[in-house]
Design a protein around this motif. Structure first.
Motif, PDB file in Angstrom:
ATOM      1  N   ARG A 162     -16.747  17.253 -26.703  1.00  0.00           N
ATOM      2  CA  ARG A 162     -17.034  16.740 -28.043  1.00  0.00           C
ATOM      3  C   ARG A 162     -15.906  15.846 -28.566  1.00  0.00           C
ATOM      4  O   ARG A 162     -16.153  14.844 -29.238  1.00  0.00           O
ATOM      5  N   ILE A 163     -14.649  16.195 -28.250  1.00  0.00           N
ATOM      6  CA  ILE A 163     -13.525  15.511 -28.912  1.00  0.00           C
ATOM      7  C   ILE A 163     -12.838  14.446 -28.060  1.00  0.00           C
ATOM      8  O   ILE A 163     -12.032  13.675 -28.588  1.00  0.00           O
ATOM      9  N   ALA A 164     -13.114  14.406 -26.746  1.00  0.00           N
ATOM     10  CA  ALA A 164     -12.348  13.491 -25.887  1.00  0.00           C
ATOM     11  C   ALA A 164     -13.087  12.172 -25.707  1.00  0.00           C
ATOM     12  O   ALA A 164     -14.239  12.162 -25.275  1.00  0.00           O
ATOM     13  N   ASP A 165     -12.401  11.081 -26.020  1.00  0.00           N
ATOM     14  CA  ASP A 165     -13.030   9.777 -25.791  1.00  0.00           C
ATOM     15  C   ASP A 165     -12.595   9.192 -24.451  1.00  0.00           C
ATOM     16  O   ASP A 165     -12.113   8.064 -24.364  1.00  0.00           O
ATOM     17  N   CYS A 166     -12.745  10.016 -23.416  1.00  0.00           N
ATOM     18  CA  CYS A 166     -12.569   9.585 -22.029  1.00  0.00           C
ATOM     19  C   CYS A 166     -13.495  10.493 -21.219  1.00  0.00           C
ATOM     20  O   CYS A 166     -14.188  11.331 -21.790  1.00  0.00           O
ATOM     21  N   TYR A 167     -13.521  10.324 -19.886  1.00  0.00           N
ATOM     22  CA  TYR A 167     -14.373  11.206 -19.084  1.00  0.00           C
ATOM     23  C   TYR A 167     -13.861  12.639 -19.171  1.00  0.00           C
ATOM     24  O   TYR A 167     -12.677  12.867 -19.423  1.00  0.00           O
ATOM     25  N   VAL A 168     -14.775  13.591 -18.954  1.00  0.00           N
ATOM     26  CA  VAL A 168     -14.397  15.010 -18.978  1.00  0.00           C
ATOM     27  C   VAL A 168     -14.641  15.629 -17.604  1.00  0.00           C
ATOM     28  O   VAL A 168     -15.678  15.408 -16.982  1.00  0.00           O
ATOM     29  N   SER A 169     -13.641  16.370 -17.145  1.00  0.00           N
ATOM     30  CA  SER A 169     -13.757  17.052 -15.851  1.00  0.00           C
ATOM     31  C   SER A 169     -13.637  18.550 -16.047  1.00  0.00           C
ATOM     32  O   SER A 169     -13.090  19.019 -17.051  1.00  0.00           O
ATOM     33  N   ALA A 170     -14.163  19.301 -15.074  1.00  0.00           N
ATOM     34  CA  ALA A 170     -13.960  20.747 -15.071  1.00  0.00           C
ATOM     35  C   ALA A 170     -13.953  21.204 -13.626  1.00  0.00           C
ATOM     36  O   ALA A 170     -14.775  20.755 -12.832  1.00  0.00           O
ATOM     37  N   HIS A 171     -12.996  22.048 -13.281  1.00  0.00           N
ATOM     38  CA  HIS A 171     -13.086  22.735 -11.991  1.00  0.00           C
ATOM     39  C   HIS A 171     -12.635  24.175 -12.140  1.00  0.00           C
ATOM     40  O   HIS A 171     -11.486  24.510 -11.967  1.00  0.00           O
ATOM     41  N   PRO A 172     -13.614  25.023 -12.484  1.00  0.00           N
ATOM     42  CA  PRO A 172     -13.331  26.438 -12.727  1.00  0.00           C
ATOM     43  C   PRO A 172     -13.097  27.208 -11.431  1.00  0.00           C
ATOM     44  O   PRO A 172     -13.406  26.720 -10.348  1.00  0.00           O
ATOM     45  N   ASN A 173     -12.558  28.426 -11.584  1.00  0.00           N
ATOM     46  CA  ASN A 173     -12.437  29.321 -10.439  1.00  0.00           C
ATOM     47  C   ASN A 173     -13.810  29.884 -10.091  1.00  0.00           C
ATOM     48  O   ASN A 173     -14.745  29.822 -10.899  1.00  0.00           O
ATOM     49  N   ALA A 174     -13.880  30.513  -8.918  1.00  0.00           N
ATOM     50  CA  ALA A 174     -15.109  31.208  -8.537  1.00  0.00           C
ATOM     51  C   ALA A 174     -15.111  32.551  -9.264  1.00  0.00           C
ATOM     52  O   ALA A 174     -14.943  33.619  -8.679  1.00  0.00           O
TER      53      ALA A 174
END
Ligand code: THG
Length: 648
Positions: free
Chosen positions: A262-274
């Motif tokens: 919602r707040i970032a004006d760039c791409y958003v990434s996520a790499h969670p744990n298993a």
């Protein structure tokens, strides 16, 4: 050549895939001490088992095998095996001299594989992200419970080793850089500082990804920041992406990814744990389970880039790839320009904001009590001064250690390090107040939040001004710009405005500052001094505010409010009435923030009418005898108000 246009083209169409865990994959090989050593390190004088990054040199084929498995699973971006390739982490194995080589070879190795894949499937190019890990130390948290001001690593140490790592990664051909698993934003800011330095030296940039770790369900980083506070601290580098990884599984991470989206004006990434670790420290969330969550995130529009952290395998990446296939990537929101500051929490100042109070009491030149405490080394009581300011409504605190008898660099450092472990103080951003750049820089190296430099000016010419502005950008700070130039302080209306306009052009056009990170201070000087030349100071400040707000959009205007009443020292009733009236009119003219005694602001409407009229006569220079009349009137007043000068 930067791969950014190519990445952007892909990101218009689909969600990009990162790879999965390296550490847990390496573990599954069950390597012995001898395996880690290989030929090259067979005589190394320190145990090497567990130094996963060294395998790039001692068993490169194993790392290639893992990378290849992720490429085969569908990863677009390989992360180099350099999570611990900094001098700080390598020192555990006496391999700290290998930092440059480890990073270069890891990037080269990964690049050989992505090159091969990109050639084989030109419609699916692959990329290498050079990984900069957090190190095992924290620049803004003390490892010693008995000394919260102690640190076992400094911003400068981090900056230097990150520089070696970055040089290696870029020389090895990394297409992007990713500062990841950020648990202390100050470590991250040191890495970002080093990245910007290297980009400048090479006159070339690559896209920068930043990924923080929300340590637990408190929803904060280890160093205590909320996701938005973190974002405000790092957005100055205009990253390619910002995101979250590690610590939590997809299920627990969801609300924080949603917030960043919602707040970032760039791409958003996520790499969670298993998932969360099991009783044995392992991870057992299945690829299907994780993919179900990630698929839902994609559907909710949170994602541009996704992958896996601890415990994920090529099977997880394959499942994620299937789950996001055909799903629209998140659209980058367009945000209103605002001055976005942070301590542990975000503090945004925009056109709709109410007047911002900056606490003035943590200033050795502005408070006899604070000075006495600092000179006596009573930092605990000095911290109470800061805490009181925050409790009394200060939304920032101004910290000043400019005192002849003091080592200002040491005092600024000590005070800010100590304040960093007091959440009720360091939740607000700091305004570092000094006329000496080395003290300002010492402060910048202590603060994980986005802070304000108070101040820079054209006093010593354009070169120095631009040099300091550039450093402000590199450290990620907003700046107060005083209306001073080579000829001295601007003390007329025309001069105040002209100096600010000149500074604005230099800052935005030459130094590349965002207008919303500029806070002008067109000089609040004392009035009622009995000196004729001072009589328009207050009204000229107020008119200057009006013109600056009109001419220089998105910038903010501030000032040191208590200055205006210096001539009435000792008479707090009059001083408080002057502050109330001055603020009332200056805020109406557009003043956004002020350095004030947060506990002691009188309300304009409560000032007795006769006093108010005489005060305003002085502020607006409405009659030649205004000051004289106020002085005589003041003498008839009972000393109300709170005592400013505390007993020494
Ligand atoms: N602009 C910017 N920064 C500033 C100022 C400014 N920083 C310093 C100062 N001016 C703002 N801060 C103060 C702090 C205290 C007082 C005035 C301004 C003050 N102190 C009492 C006095 O001197 O009478 C001291 C009382 C005591 O000892 O407790 O008034 O203009 N950018």
């Amino acid at each position: 050549m930067s791969c950014q246009p190519q990445l952007e083209e892909i990101l218009k169409r689909r969600i990009l895939l990162l790879d999965g865990a390296m550490g847990t994959m390496i573990q599954s090989y069950g390597f012995t001490e001898q395996d880690f050593r290989g030929q090259r390190f067979k005589d190394h004088g320190h145990d090497l088992q567990g130094n996963n990054d060294l395998l790039v040199l001692s068993r490169p084929h194993v790392i290639e095998e893992i990378h290849q498995a992720y490429l085969d699973a569908g990863a677009d971006i390989l992360e180099t095996n350099t999570f611990n390739s900094t001098a700080i982490s390598q020192a555990d194995y006496a391999t700290q001299d290998l930092v440059y080589e480890l990073n270069r070879e890891a990037a080269r190795l990964a690049h050989r594989l992505t090159d091969k894949m990109s050639r084989a499937t030109p419609d699916k190019p692959r990329f290498v992200a050079g990984i900069l890990g957090p190190t095992s130390r924290t620049a803004s948290i003390s490892p010693d419970v008995n000394d919260p001001g102690f640190r076992n690593v400094s911003f400068e140490q981090l900056r230097l080793t990150y520089s070696d790592a970055i040089r290696g990664l870029l020389d090895g051909g990394a297409d992007l850089l990713m500062v990841e698993t950020v648990f202390d934003t100050l470590n991250c800011k040191a890495a970002l500082f080093a990245i910007e330095e290297q980009f400048e030296l090479r006159a070339a940039r690559v896209p920068v990804m930043i990924s923080a770790t929300i340590t637990d369900l408190s929803g904060r980083t280890l160093s205590g920041q909320t996701p938005e506070a973190f974002w405000n601290s790092v957005r100055h580098v205009r990253p390619f992406s910002v995101g979250l990884n590690c610590a939590l599984g997809a299920e627990q991470l969801r609300p924080y990814v949603e917030e960043l989206a919602r707040i970032a004006d760039c791409y958003v990434s996520a790499h969670p744990n298993a998932g969360l670790p099991n009783a044995f420290g392992g991870y057992d969330e299945t690829p299907q389970h994780m993919a179900a969550h990630i698929g839902e995130w994609a559907q909710s529009g949170f994602l541009n880039i996704v992958g896996g952290c601890c415990g994920t395998t090529p099977a997880h990446i394959r499942a994620l790839s299937a789950a996001v296939a055909g799903q629209a990537p998140r659209a980058i929101p367009v945000l209103e320009p605002q001055c976005r500051l942070s301590g542990l929490e975000a503090f945004n100042i925009g056109p709709e904001s109410l007047f911002v109070n900056v606490g003035e009491r943590t200033n050795v030149t502005g408070s006899a009590r604070f000075k006495k405490l600092i000179l006596a080394g009573d930092y605990e009581a000095a911290l109470d001064v800061a805490r009181e300011q925050v409790q009394n409504g200060a939304q920032l605190i101004d910290v000043n250690m400019d005192e002849g008898l003091l080592d200002g660099v040491a005092a600024m450092t000590r005070f800010l390090m100590l304040a960093a472990s007091e959440p009720d103080i360091c939740r607000v951003p700091v305004m570092i107040d000094s006329s000496r750049w080395e003290i300002i820089e010492a402060g910048l190296r202590c603060l994980q939040g986005k802070c304000v430099i108070n101040s820079i000016s054209l006093k010593e010419g354009e070169n120095k001004f631009l040099q300091q502005a550039k450093l402000a950008r590199r450290y990620g700070a907003a700046v107060v710009v005083m209306a001073f130039d080579e000829d001295g302080q601007a003390d007329t209306l025309a001069k105040r405005v002209a100096v600010c306009v000149r500074a604005y052009k230099l800052l935005t056009e030459t130094a590349g500052l965002h207008a919303e990170d500029i806070i002008f201070d067109p000089n609040i000087f004392a009035v009622g001094t009995g000196i004729e030349a001072h009589s328009n100071y207050a009204v000229d400040y107020i008119r200057a505010v009006e013109q600056i707000k009109q001419k220089l959009p998105q910038t903010l205007v501030s000032g040191g409010v208590s200055n205006v009443s210096f001539a009435f020292r000792g008479n707090n009733t009059v001083r408080e009435a002057m502050h109330a009236a001055f603020l009332y009119h200056a805020i109406e003219a557009g003043m956004d923030m002020g350095i004030v005694n947060a506990g002691q602001l009188a309300v304009y409407a409560d000032v007795p009418k006769d006093l108010l009229e005489q005060v305003e006569d002085v502020l607006f220079n409405r009659r030649p005898d205004a000051a004289e009349r106020l002085v005589s009137f003041a003498a008839t007043l009972e000393q109300g108000g709170k005592k400013i000068v505390e007993d020494l």
